[in-house]
Enzyme design. Structure first.
Site, PDB file in Angstrom:
ATOM      1  N   GLU A   1      39.460  -5.344   4.326  1.00  0.00           N
ATOM      2  CA  GLU A   1      38.931  -6.530   4.989  1.00  0.00           C
ATOM      3  C   GLU A   1      39.148  -7.790   4.148  1.00  0.00           C
ATOM      4  O   GLU A   1      39.360  -8.875   4.699  1.00  0.00           O
ATOM      5  CB  GLU A   1      37.447  -6.350   5.311  1.00  0.00           C
ATOM      6  CG  GLU A   1      37.109  -5.115   6.139  1.00  0.00           C
ATOM      7  CD  GLU A   1      37.885  -5.004   7.451  1.00  0.00           C
ATOM      8  OE1 GLU A   1      38.556  -5.975   7.851  1.00  0.00           O
ATOM      9  OE2 GLU A   1      37.839  -3.937   8.075  1.00  0.00           O
TER      10      GLU A   1
ATOM     11  N   TYR B   1      49.240  -0.731  12.144  1.00  0.00           N
ATOM     12  CA  TYR B   1      48.619  -0.569  10.827  1.00  0.00           C
ATOM     13  C   TYR B   1      49.545   0.214   9.879  1.00  0.00           C
ATOM     14  O   TYR B   1      50.155  -0.382   8.989  1.00  0.00           O
ATOM     15  CB  TYR B   1      47.279   0.142  10.957  1.00  0.00           C
ATOM     16  CG  TYR B   1      46.176  -0.635  11.631  1.00  0.00           C
ATOM     17  CD1 TYR B   1      45.178  -1.242  10.880  1.00  0.00           C
ATOM     18  CD2 TYR B   1      46.100  -0.729  13.013  1.00  0.00           C
ATOM     19  CE1 TYR B   1      44.139  -1.936  11.491  1.00  0.00           C
ATOM     20  CE2 TYR B   1      45.070  -1.423  13.634  1.00  0.00           C
ATOM     21  CZ  TYR B   1      44.094  -2.027  12.868  1.00  0.00           C
ATOM     22  OH  TYR B   1      43.073  -2.708  13.471  1.00  0.00           O
TER      23      TYR B   1
END
Length: 546
Positions: free
Chosen positions: A334, A408
């Site tokens: 993150e 991803y």
């Protein structure tokens, strides 16, 4: 990060092929609502300059009320202006100057009608007063909405996560990634005794004499709509510093000691990312980690953390190699988004691989900084089992459509493959850092990324980008033996595919330059078994035809 959890499902289901089919919009019939949200229509021909969001949140009634003042500059004459707010939320009024404006609603779009068209290149503002019970997330952050929970001591613990679903779920805005306000003032009133943490710098608090306290934060940099958040809880706060960057941490009181230990990883992470990507891109707003009642999200300068102070991803390793258990996945992933996704943002969510592929690659970069390149390559190779290769990474443009969740791990492995094609680490790291600096605080598209990384090298990378991003399959390197001669070629969807690749011939590494037509080895190779492709550094499929 919302699709990451599906990777966990794949691990336990044995990497089923249904993964990217679930996420693919290939066969979706798009609606007018999709176009209203995803396209840049004439009614959206304005540039947002600032949001001033002032909202009161009632935990008991799960009700919000307030306004957003949208300051903007028109790009063309603007008789009707589209803003966005979910249709379950009530608009109380829309004010322009001293006038109350008429408006029409269609799905989640709101069409504001000016008495006289606003002139092109004019700076103006409207104030939208609204209220209602926002959608509650069933499983944040993978579906958008509010989270109303209690902590272990019975105190309210409230947050919001809306990536993909849209920030217009809870406040009126121009809900398209191509347009970010240059700054934002976020003022959230919460029951007195609770703390609110939002993006940017805390300006101060004001007691409202109705049992509420307003917490005011200023964001001094461009910010994605979905990044604008609040976090409400009985937080305790502690601080640190990395160089001249303020590090602020907000956690539940009974987790303070665990947080002090776990969040120590932020400093080595910053050291690595400063070296490889450049300094933190929102230094004026500071860096915060905020404990949340859901797993995590990349909310700019207020990163959501809910990994329960475990290593890996909730104590699991997405790569299956053990390397992912050496570090806290949510902190690293993150925070990586601060460079990739928050600072550099995709214009259209069809290009979300620009966020997720680069950020997943940042995980491997961190591994390499801490434990070396071999572990980084093993980690990336381990992530491949989470790739479905059933749908393209890039979605459909203009209809609010993301591509495959392969963005991803496949996006990260594409970047690692490009590094291997560069075959010059000094040039690769320079190019990657130049990329983050060149497009800092900008919104871009895939073509911009392709052109940037194509420029420093002689190999034409465009067919490579096309194959990995616009088709579901990866390149297949075929070898066959005819008599005493061994030949090789690429089998791809893209024509004129000439990607170099490294192979070991009797344990000696050489670089091949295959094309879509068969080529013979210049020297005799006795057997196909003498050939081993360097698949750690090149994400391809190898096929031996005997």
């Amino acid at each position: 990060m919302k699709n990451i959890s599906l990777l966990i499902i794949i691990i336990f289901l044995g990497v089923t092929s249904s993964f990217s089919q679930v996420l693919s919009n290939k066969n979706k019939q798009y609606t007018e609502a999709d176009s209203l949200r995803g396209s840049l229509r004439p009614e959206r021909s304005y540039d947002v300059l600032k949001y001033h969001l002032q909202v009161q949140i009632d935990p008991e009634e799960r009700f919000i009320s307030g306004f957003n003042t949208i300051t903007f500059k028109t790009e063309e004459d603007l008789p009707v202006m589209q803003i966005d707010l979910f249709e379950n939320m009530r608009i109380d009024s829309i004010i322009h100057g001293t006038e109350k404006l008429d408006y029409k609603r269609k799905f989640n779009a709101v069409f504001v009608e000016f008495e006289e068209a606003l002139s092109a290149k004019a700076t103006d503002s409207i104030q939208v007063f609204y209220s209602g019970n926002p959608i509650i997330a069933k499983n944040a952050p993978w579906d958008g909405g509010f989270v109303f929970k209690k902590d272990e001591e019975g105190n309210p613990w409230i947050a919001v996560a809306v990536q993909g679903t849209g920030a217009s779920l809870w406040y009126p805005n121009k809900d398209h990634q191509s347009d970010e306000p240059e700054e934002a003032l976020i003022e959230i009133a919460v029951p007195t005794g609770l703390t609110n943490v939002s993006n940017g710098r805390l300006l101060g608090t004001k007691y409202l004499e109705n049992g509420y306290t307003r917490w005011s934060y200023k964001v001094s940099n461009p910010i994605n709509n979905y990044d604008i958040v609040f976090n409400i809880a009985n937080y305790v706060h502690f601080q640190d510093k990395y160089k001249d960057l303020d590090l602020d941490y907000y956690v539940l009181p009974y987790n303070l000691e665990k947080a002090k230990k776990q969040f120590a990883e932020v400093k080595p992470m910053m050291k690595c990312f400063y070296e490889k990507f450049g300094e933190y891109p929102f230094k004026e707003d500071g860096y915060k980690l905020v404990e949340t009642p859901y797993l995590g999200m990349e909310h700019q300068s207020a990163v959501a953390y809910g990994n329960h102070y475990k290593m890996g991803y909730l104590g699991r390793d997405l790569s299956g190699t053990g390397i992912g258990l050496k570090w806290d996945f949510i902190i690293i992933h993150e925070s990586g988004h601060e460079w990739f996704g928050n600072s550099i943002t995709a214009n259209d969510i069809a290009d979300m691989w620009i966020h997720e592929g680069f950020t997943t690659y940042s995980e491997a970069v961190y591994v390499e900084c801490r434990w070396g390149k071999d572990d980084a390559l093993k980690y990336l190779e381990g992530l491949r089992k989470n790739i479905g290769n059933k749908a393209p990474i890039i979605g459909d443009y203009g209809v609010n459509s993301e591509g495959s969740g392969d963005m991803y791990p496949k996006g990260a492995n594409l970047l690692n493959t490009l590094r291997s094609i560069y075959n010059n680490d000094e040039l690769w790291w320079k190019t990657l850092k130049d990329y983050t600096l060149t497009f800092k605080h900008k919104t871009i598209d895939t073509k911009t990324v392709e052109n940037f990384f194509n420029t420093p090298v002689e190999t034409d990378l465009q067919p490579i980008f096309d194959q990995y991003l616009r088709y579901s399959a990866i390149p297949v390197l075929e070898f066959k033996k005819t008599g005493k001669r061994i030949s090789y070629r690429w089998k791809t969807d893209v024509p004129n595919f000439n990607m170099p690749v490294d192979v070991f011939i009797n344990k000696k590494e050489i670089r091949l330059t295959p094309s879509n037509t068969w080529k013979e080895f210049s020297k005799e190779v006795e057997d196909l078994d003498d050939i081993k492709v360097n698949e750690k550094e090149f994400y391809i499929e190898t096929k031996f035809i005997k």
